[in-house]
Design a protein around this motif. Structure first.
Motif, PDB file in Angstrom:
ATOM      1  N   GLU A 161     -37.757   5.789 -54.218  1.00 13.34           N
ATOM      2  CA  GLU A 161     -38.721   6.842 -54.528  1.00 13.34           C
ATOM      3  C   GLU A 161     -38.685   8.044 -53.590  1.00 13.34           C
ATOM      4  O   GLU A 161     -38.959   9.162 -54.019  1.00 13.34           O
ATOM      5  N   LEU A 162     -38.377   7.845 -52.317  1.00  9.34           N
ATOM      6  CA  LEU A 162     -38.484   8.931 -51.346  1.00  9.34           C
ATOM      7  C   LEU A 162     -37.151   9.574 -50.984  1.00  9.34           C
ATOM      8  O   LEU A 162     -37.075  10.793 -50.858  1.00  9.34           O
ATOM      9  N   VAL A 163     -36.118   8.779 -50.804  1.00  8.90           N
ATOM     10  CA  VAL A 163     -34.822   9.346 -50.419  1.00  8.90           C
ATOM     11  C   VAL A 163     -34.345  10.405 -51.412  1.00  8.90           C
ATOM     12  O   VAL A 163     -33.886  11.473 -50.997  1.00  8.90           O
ATOM     13  N   PRO A 164     -34.469  10.175 -52.732  1.00 11.04           N
ATOM     14  CA  PRO A 164     -34.011  11.212 -53.666  1.00 11.04           C
ATOM     15  C   PRO A 164     -34.752  12.540 -53.545  1.00 11.04           C
ATOM     16  O   PRO A 164     -34.251  13.569 -53.985  1.00 11.04           O
TER      17      PRO A 164
END
Length: 94
Positions: A74-77
């Motif tokens: 959810e966050l890395v992209p």
């Protein structure tokens, strides 16, 4: 991480409280004011209530997913934050 939709059925009458549990000796429920600020606590010392609450939270933890899996999906992209006040550098990975 726990998707709030997974517990919506148990929050029909009251939200799951934010609590601090100190072994089987004391449990504190955090109370918030109308602005969402922590304003007080309710202290409980009944061991059976503390045990029951701990078991309930154990179940919630079992329903959750590993933080690193959530972070990577959810966050890395999203990439690093942009704008004033954001830190620069290489983001840490799980």
């Amino acid at each position: 991480m726990l998707d709030a939709r997974k517990i919506s059925d148990i929050e029909k009458d009251r939200t799951v409280p934010e609590v601090v549990i100190l072994g089987d000796v004391a449990m504190y429920e955090v109370v918030y004011d109308d602005d969402g600020n922590a304003a007080d606590t309710n202290r409980f010392s009944e061991r059976e209530l503390i045990r029951e609450t701990s078991l309930g939270f154990d179940t919630l933890y079992e329903w959750g997913e590993d933080f690193c899996d959530f972070f990577e999906r959810e966050l890395v992209p999203l990439g690093p934050p942009q704008g004033p006040g954001t830190q620069t550098g290489t983001p840490r990975s799980c």
